[in-house]
Write a protein that holds these residues in place. Sequence first.
Motif, mmCIF file in Angstrom:
data_model
loop_
_atom_site.group_PDB
_atom_site.id
_atom_site.type_symbol
_atom_site.label_atom_id
_atom_site.label_comp_id
_atom_site.label_asym_id
_atom_site.label_seq_id
_atom_site.Cartn_x
_atom_site.Cartn_y
_atom_site.Cartn_z
ATOM 1 N N UNK A 209 -34.106 -78.176 -52.281
ATOM 2 C CA UNK A 209 -32.653 -78.115 -52.251
ATOM 3 C C UNK A 209 -32.095 -77.150 -53.285
ATOM 4 N N UNK A 210 -32.849 -76.100 -53.618
ATOM 5 C CA UNK A 210 -32.402 -75.123 -54.600
ATOM 6 C C UNK A 210 -31.972 -73.854 -53.893
ATOM 7 N N UNK A 211 -30.961 -73.153 -54.439
ATOM 8 C CA UNK A 211 -30.497 -71.899 -53.873
ATOM 9 C C UNK A 211 -31.384 -70.776 -54.368
ATOM 10 N N UNK A 212 -31.925 -70.002 -53.442
ATOM 11 C CA UNK A 212 -32.839 -68.916 -53.769
ATOM 12 C C UNK A 212 -32.276 -67.637 -53.192
ATOM 13 N N UNK B 37 -36.257 -64.874 -58.686
ATOM 14 C CA UNK B 37 -35.075 -64.551 -59.474
ATOM 15 C C UNK B 37 -34.086 -65.709 -59.425
ATOM 16 N N UNK B 38 -33.434 -65.969 -60.560
ATOM 17 C CA UNK B 38 -32.419 -67.009 -60.605
ATOM 18 C C UNK B 38 -31.161 -66.479 -59.937
ATOM 19 N N UNK C 181 -37.687 -79.910 -63.673
ATOM 20 C CA UNK C 181 -37.698 -81.195 -62.995
ATOM 21 C C UNK C 181 -36.488 -82.009 -63.443
ATOM 22 N N UNK C 182 -35.645 -82.372 -62.459
ATOM 23 C CA UNK C 182 -34.433 -83.134 -62.744
ATOM 24 C C UNK C 182 -34.514 -84.572 -62.259
ATOM 25 N N UNK C 183 -35.540 -84.902 -61.498
ATOM 26 C CA UNK C 183 -35.711 -86.244 -60.972
ATOM 27 C C UNK C 183 -37.074 -86.368 -60.339
ATOM 28 N N UNK C 184 -37.295 -87.474 -59.641
ATOM 29 C CA UNK C 184 -38.577 -87.679 -58.990
ATOM 30 C C UNK C 184 -38.748 -86.664 -57.866
ATOM 31 N N UNK C 185 -39.667 -85.714 -58.037
ATOM 32 C CA UNK C 185 -39.959 -84.678 -57.052
ATOM 33 C C UNK C 185 -38.762 -83.783 -56.771
ATOM 34 N N UNK C 186 -37.864 -83.648 -57.738
ATOM 35 C CA UNK C 186 -36.711 -82.771 -57.602
ATOM 36 C C UNK C 186 -36.793 -81.687 -58.663
ATOM 37 N N UNK C 187 -36.712 -80.438 -58.226
ATOM 38 C CA UNK C 187 -36.844 -79.294 -59.120
ATOM 39 C C UNK C 187 -35.642 -78.371 -58.936
ATOM 40 N N UNK C 188 -35.162 -77.823 -60.044
ATOM 41 C CA UNK C 188 -33.970 -76.998 -60.023
ATOM 42 C C UNK C 188 -34.249 -75.697 -60.759
ATOM 43 N N UNK C 189 -33.752 -74.542 -60.240
ATOM 44 C CA UNK C 189 -34.001 -73.266 -60.922
ATOM 45 C C UNK C 189 -33.246 -73.188 -62.243
ATOM 46 N N UNK C 190 -33.865 -72.553 -63.218
ATOM 47 C CA UNK C 190 -33.249 -72.390 -64.532
ATOM 48 C C UNK C 190 -33.898 -71.200 -65.233
ATOM 49 N N UNK C 191 -33.347 -70.854 -66.396
ATOM 50 C CA UNK C 191 -33.875 -69.737 -67.173
ATOM 51 C C UNK C 191 -33.940 -70.150 -68.636
ATOM 52 N N UNK D 61 -32.978 -74.394 -71.767
ATOM 53 C CA UNK D 61 -32.885 -73.699 -70.479
ATOM 54 C C UNK D 61 -31.447 -73.780 -69.975
ATOM 55 N N UNK D 62 -31.081 -72.810 -69.137
ATOM 56 C CA UNK D 62 -29.734 -72.749 -68.577
ATOM 57 C C UNK D 62 -29.826 -72.658 -67.067
ATOM 58 N N UNK D 63 -29.045 -73.484 -66.369
ATOM 59 C CA UNK D 63 -29.032 -73.503 -64.913
ATOM 60 C C UNK D 63 -28.056 -72.453 -64.390
ATOM 61 N N UNK D 64 -28.116 -72.137 -63.081
ATOM 62 C CA UNK D 64 -27.163 -71.168 -62.511
ATOM 63 C C UNK D 64 -25.713 -71.594 -62.675
#
Length: 326
Positions: free
Chosen positions: A101-104, A86-87, A42-52, A65-68
């Motif tokens: 808004x995340x790349x999958x 998968x990230x 979670x990076x903001x209000x209702x915003x989620x970003x992929x990480x590992x 954690x590390x982002x793409x």
Amino acid sequence: MPKVVFGVAKELQELRDNQKRCADQVATPRPPLKTDDNVRMQTGHREWKPAKVVEMTESPRSVIVETPEGRKYRRNSKYLHTTKANIPSENSPTLECESNNAHVPVSNEYQEIAPSEQLKIDAGDDVLKKHFSVGSERTKYTSNIEICGSVVREKLVTRIKSAFAYSILADESCDLSGKEQLAVGIRFSDEDAIVHEEFLGFTELEAMDAKTIANAIYTFVKHQGLNPMNCVSEGYEGRSTMPGKDAGVQKLLRQKYPKALYFHCASHRLNLVVNDLSNVSVIRNTVATIKYIIVFFANLPHAEDMLQMFPYFVKRGGHKKIWWIY
């Protein structure tokens, strides 16, 4: 003189402990995070970003954690949700997911599937994956849902067109990903003079200014084929963007719907009245008591059975022996 009630703090604490005990009966502990786990951060209000997860810390609830993009963050597990997706890497094909808004990564097997369904498959929805892999094009439930929605909307629009007048209702809302959208409804009366209020659908908002909102409403209603001369009113909330007499949404739409008069939403006005009445101690305590009762019965096992017995309890006069504690 009013009666002094002792032991209020103790009884309130016992009530909270009982609520916690009831909630813990159905709660399950969250599994601990491990290195190389794929998560949503979670990076903001209702915003989620992929990480590992790349590193554990001395704190049991915090991890690195590390982002793409290669950036590292230290986050509490409260703001991390594990996922089977998968990230993405620089060499993998990606799509833009509408929900966050995340790349999958997109597998070749599902190139024709909507982005939201692709995300569910990558997240581990084996039932949906089998459904798209084995089922034919006619059996895909996403197509059926779209068809059903179109049929229902067409029938509603046909009824609205048969009415001699209608009103436009709209209100902004956010989906789970935080994307702004506009809920549009129509209020009309049929040939029997029975008033109906029907929801027609959502339309996305690129911005929150009056011009963008007015264009979104006009485009949506025009797409349904409704006669603008039959629109006699428009109802929105009362913030300045909507009712502004010079450059508000209602002013801009009056250019398209000359007969449409603006009305402040009655539900919104009622909510404003209740908020203002919170300054009155009696009303504030009453509302707080109602909230406590709702929370109490919501977390209480067999609450429905107890509520069904309440009329019998009142008939026997048992309610007169209860001291309500605020």
